[in-house]
Design an enzyme around this catalytic site. Sequence first.
Site, PDB file in Angstrom:
ATOM      1  CG  HIS A   1      -1.995  -0.951   1.208  1.00 13.76           C
ATOM      2  ND1 HIS A   1      -2.762  -1.129  -0.047  1.00 13.76           N
ATOM      3  CD2 HIS A   1      -2.460  -1.912   2.297  1.00 13.76           C
ATOM      4  CE1 HIS A   1      -3.684  -2.262   0.580  1.00 13.76           C
ATOM      5  NE2 HIS A   1      -3.374  -2.730   1.527  1.00 13.76           N
ATOM      6  N   GLY A   2       2.117   1.048   0.330  1.00 14.29           N
ATOM      7  CA  GLY A   2       2.856   2.388   0.254  1.00 14.29           C
ATOM      8  C   GLY A   2       3.025   3.366  -1.126  1.00 14.29           C
TER       9      GLY A   2
END
Lengths: 215, 395
Positions: free
Chosen positions: B143-144
Amino acid sequence: MIVEEIMNTTVFSLQPSDTIKDAVQLLKKERIRHLPITNSAGEVIGLVTERDIKNALPSSLLKIHDEDIFYQPLENIMTKNIIVGHPLDFVEEIALIFYEQRIGCLPIVSAGKLVGIVTGTDLLYNYIELTGANKPSSLIEIRVPDVVGILFEVTKVFHKHRVSVLSVLVYPDKELDNMKILSIRVKIMNPLSIIEDLRKEGFDVLWPNMPGMNL
Amino acid sequence: MAKYAGHESLTKNAVFVYSDNQLGYKFSDTHPFNQKRLTLTVDLLNELGALNKDDIVEPRIATDEEILLGHDAKYVDIIKKAGHGELSNEQGEPYGIGTEDTPIFPFMHEASAHIVGGTLTACDYVMQDKVKHAANLGGGLHHGFKGRASGFCIYNDSTVAIKYMQQKYNARVLYIDTDAHHGDGVQWSFYDDPNVCTISIHETGRYLFPGTGNVTERGTGEGHGTSFNLPIDAFTEDESFLDIYETAFREIVAHFKPDVILTQNGADAHYFDPLTHLYCSMKIYKEIPRIAHELAHEFCDGRWIAVGGGGYDIWRVVPRAWSLIWTEMTDQKAPDGPLPATWLEKWQLESPVTLIPTWMDPNNMYNDVPRKAEITEKNYQILEKALYMIRSSQS
């Protein structure tokens, strides 16, 4: 939200003296279905839709090649006295016009001139933006009694968890008259502690529902 | 029980990237993302006799320059400051940290750089042909974003690793993500890149975080047609999941022809996972690496890197699921029957839930799903929509 925020400002239009052939080509090239017809002063005096053109042309299954039809002016097939909108109209209001009048587009007129157009597709896109996720988020649905101050009580829980709310939709409960459904999009991956607190406060969290299920 | 078969030869098939310093990626004692699952997995593999000391390689720490392949300098600076106590929660919020999901913790830059470094170590081993396969189960933080943390993820090790393999090895990379959440960070990093293909199979984002991952997200510009999304319905079970996974993976890999496959192995699609609503069992975690392994040999001369990901039932699900990746990678027979008794005894004392004593799950784990046929049918439609473009280009 007002119309000028969502309308297309690049409008393809033709003049009443232009031909059906011109319209066919323009619709095809720009992949559109509606053509406002303006006079030389830029005033909207009619509308030609894809359907008007289809009605005017012979069936593609017939073996008649009447080229004359293609050179008829649009004046002969356009709808006159059309409904138009204004850039300051509310999107919610024009949506109602689309629904009630069963129309597919609304030319937007300001100072007597054509300045934009809104189609059913634009309204759908607007709906997608309102209900969809444009930032990473989870959706929580809650059934609440329809009483004053309830939204405040619910958002207190979000405030306590310092989670930002991206959107809130409120709609009537189909089963229970005195209830509302809140659909809230929150910027959080783990909503479990929020759900636990909402339940502690007595709210009926419909989703995410835990295994036990109710599709 | 299968015995380790590596010591007969000097050239190993696979390496296991791990060291205790990957445990430093820790938000708090109560946060659902808990790297204790790495300890539990390594211990389970040890008790099984499936992991030798010389299979394990130390992850290196990623340099700033490497992290900048996937992230903004300003953001890296913020993360450093936050981990050194120089940033308030309010200052962190625009960057996605200091939130309930991704709180600030001491030395968060260093801990995250170790995770990224681990995935880079795995890539170097594979791309330099030292081994065919490598696993860094501490990685997979999908998700970064470029300039923002999201959903427990600070630096996106997969994004950095793919950029790194493009630059250093000129590789064409296929990324496949079986985490129950959409692999948004990696997808958006390569959305316009025709040389990276991303596939994500996840629970539909209608309700679940992050909400994206619709089948219509296919990439943009030159990268159109190299992003694939398979959002499956809540309550999806093993059979439908595996049907979607294998069909999509096989057709896409044959179409895209990558040099290397990177698999993200989030283990949160399991029935027990507290954050998601899929109804899968350990069966998918046996099959996911098996098919990845098979396709890596068929299309990429074996080059396969596996990273971890989500997985929030750290006691009953993750250790078993991730052990199966390693046994598959090293051609050991998939363990079956009971788990090592020593492991069960040791960890049952700490576990808040009763451990599952066998490698596969019991048959009666949950009640029948009422609308199973419709869910399967809907998932199948999603598969057809997702593959529509490559299928029509072939016919």
